[in-house]
Design an enzyme around this catalytic site. Structure first.
Site, PDB file in Angstrom:
ATOM      1  N   ASP A 168     -42.744   0.354  26.507  1.00 19.00           N
ATOM      2  CA  ASP A 168     -42.455   1.967  26.824  1.00 19.00           C
ATOM      3  C   ASP A 168     -43.532   2.236  27.780  1.00 19.00           C
ATOM      4  O   ASP A 168     -44.156   1.749  28.656  1.00 19.00           O
ATOM      5  CB  ASP A 168     -42.228   2.834  25.448  1.00 19.00           C
ATOM      6  CG  ASP A 168     -41.231   3.823  25.755  1.00 19.00           C
ATOM      7  OD1 ASP A 168     -41.493   4.790  26.462  1.00 19.00           O
ATOM      8  OD2 ASP A 168     -40.016   3.704  25.279  1.00 19.00           O
ATOM      9  N   HIS A 216     -43.244   9.541  26.200  1.00 16.27           N
ATOM     10  CA  HIS A 216     -42.027   8.814  25.752  1.00 16.27           C
ATOM     11  C   HIS A 216     -42.356   7.703  24.604  1.00 16.27           C
ATOM     12  O   HIS A 216     -41.866   7.621  23.472  1.00 16.27           O
ATOM     13  CB  HIS A 216     -41.157   8.467  26.906  1.00 16.27           C
ATOM     14  CG  HIS A 216     -39.822   8.052  26.500  1.00 16.27           C
ATOM     15  ND1 HIS A 216     -39.567   6.661  26.120  1.00 16.27           N
ATOM     16  CD2 HIS A 216     -38.659   8.650  26.207  1.00 16.27           C
ATOM     17  CE1 HIS A 216     -38.148   6.355  25.726  1.00 16.27           C
ATOM     18  NE2 HIS A 216     -37.648   7.781  25.974  1.00 16.27           N
ATOM     19  N   SER A 363     -32.709   7.034  23.428  1.00 13.24           N
ATOM     20  CA  SER A 363     -33.807   6.432  23.201  1.00 13.24           C
ATOM     21  C   SER A 363     -34.420   6.730  21.827  1.00 13.24           C
ATOM     22  O   SER A 363     -35.264   5.624  21.341  1.00 13.24           O
ATOM     23  CB  SER A 363     -34.894   7.254  24.303  1.00 13.24           C
ATOM     24  OG  SER A 363     -34.810   6.808  25.468  1.00 13.24           O
TER      25      SER A 363
END
Length: 420
Positions: A168, A216, A363
């Site tokens: 990520d 994220h 996600s």
């Protein structure tokens, strides 16, 4: 699989990473010829890039990730981009790639760069909404996780001994939810050993947004930390702060995770259709052969078009349930290629700087499934990745909806039953 429990050689301010690939132009364009470039992974560091270019019959060789022996090879050949967005090599270009590059003695893999292109050579993510502010206390008993039977599951397993790689934007290593759970990872954006989740204050992709993917990775890792609290997390940074990842970085990250002997790989990103790649497919196959459970997000466009790597063979494709826990969220991709649905709306998790936020997307559903994999590896340490993947899929509850995941909704305790 041998698990390492010691160190392993490895959006508050956030926007939703929605895995939306750039759209094709509505009007047809004339085919365009571009120089053919190839990304090459070598097994050894070359003595001279000039000599390497000569030996590969190339115009030039330039470093891309020299710390991992990955280089850009520029050729005198061309690739034709057609009006449908696909690309075609002529016979001479194919022969050069096959004979001069792929057969070079130290070549591990070589991929024509056009195969990773939709518009800007990247796995591109676009924001759909902003996360809402949340507090640490919002994590305990959060409604999104009500149907996971976590108390009962954690009585059986907390993920001890399992290792989950989070590919990520990196993580905030100082966040209190993560600090004690991290193993050494790697940054394949900056090519160093510090996969830190950080912004650069720039609009790197020219979309008018600054650092839209920042945080994220911290958020995704925070979900793992909640659901598999004793599992170790290996952060491997493949996405920059704008949510872009070069394909070669994703391939290398998968191979690094194999080297690190992880149990689960989480990929909360993807690209529509032409994100396929022979080199990526082979890397995923290597991970499967190594007994690793690979989990990827199905995308947030509310459509049925295939996203990669989620739609690749041997990958568990995950979409998001809506608030009621029975139907998919409106943004969730669906179809026969999507395996399971998991909670993905109003999830509370960590954000950089020690804070917390509430966020939605496939996600966020993906690490729910990855965490289940970690719990199952702990619960049944003698079982391999194939058995764990099968238990996740076979334990799922069927969905009574046209727009659904093929196997249904994950059932944590149902999966435990399947692996006993």
């Amino acid at each position: 699989m041998i698990r390492r429990t010691s160190s392993i050689v490895t959006m508050a301010v956030l926007l939703l990473l929605t895995l939306l690939a750039p759209a094709l132009a509505e009007t047809a364009a004339e085919p365009v010829a571009e120089p053919l470039e190839v990304i090459v992974k070598l097994s050894a560091t070359p003595g001279s890039l000039v000599d390497l270019a000569k030996e590969m019959e190339a115009v030039a060789v330039e470093p891309v990730l020299p710390g991992r022996n990955i280089y850009l090879v520029k050729s005198s050949h061309t690739v034709i981009y057609k009006d449908d967005g696909t690309a075609k090599l002529d016979g001479d270009g194919k022969k050069w790639l096959k004979d001069a590059v792929r057969k070079y003695p130290t070549t591990v893999w070589a991929e024509a760069r056009f195969q990773q292109t939709v518009d800007d050579d990247r796995f591109h993510a676009w924001p759909e909404s902003s996360p809402a502010a949340a507090e640490e206390t919002d994590m305990a008993g959060q409604p999104a996780f009500d149907d996971l039977a976590l108390q009962e599951a954690h009585a059986l397993s907390r993920g001890l001994g399992s290792v989950i790689a989070v590919l990520d934007t990196g993580v905030d290593p100082t966040h209190p939810l993560l600090a004690s759970r991290l193993l050494d990872g790697y940054d394949l954006v900056d090519d160093d050993w510090a996969p830190v989740d950080e912004g650069d204050g720039l609009d790197g992709d020219g979309d008018g947004l600054i650092d839209e993917a920042y945080g994220h990775g911290t958020f995704i890792a925070g979900i793992v930390a909640q659901l598999a609290p004793e599992a170790a997390i290996v952060p491997i940074r493949v996405l920059d702060a704008d949510g872009r990842a070069e394909l070669y970085a994703v391939i290398e990250a998968i191979d690094m995770a194999i080297e690190m002997e992880v149990d689960v790989i989480n990929m909360s990103f993807g690209i529509l259709g032409r994100g396929r790649s022979n080199a990526l497919d082979k890397a995923l196959k290597r991970a499967h052969k190594a007994g690793i459970v690979v989990v990827a997000a199905a995308g947030n466009t509310g459509e049925s078009g295939e996203y990669y790597p989620a739609a690749a063979k041997d990958v568990i494709a995950v979409t998001a349930l809506g608030e009621d826990g029975t139907l998919l969220a409106p943004f969730s991709n669906h179809g026969k290629w999507v395996h399971v649905a998991a909670p993905g709306v109003d999830i509370v998790s960590a954000v950089p700087g020690g804070g917390y936020a509430k966020w939605s997307g496939t996600s966020m559903a993906t690490p729910v499934v990855s965490s289940l994999g970690g719990l199952l590896f702990d619960h049944a340490p003698d079982e391999n990745g194939k058995a764990v993947s099968k238990a996740i899929l076979d334990g799922a509850r069927k969905m009574d909806s046209k727009e659904r995941a093929d196997k249904g909704i994950i059932d944590v305790l149902g999966s435990f039953e399947k692996i006993r």
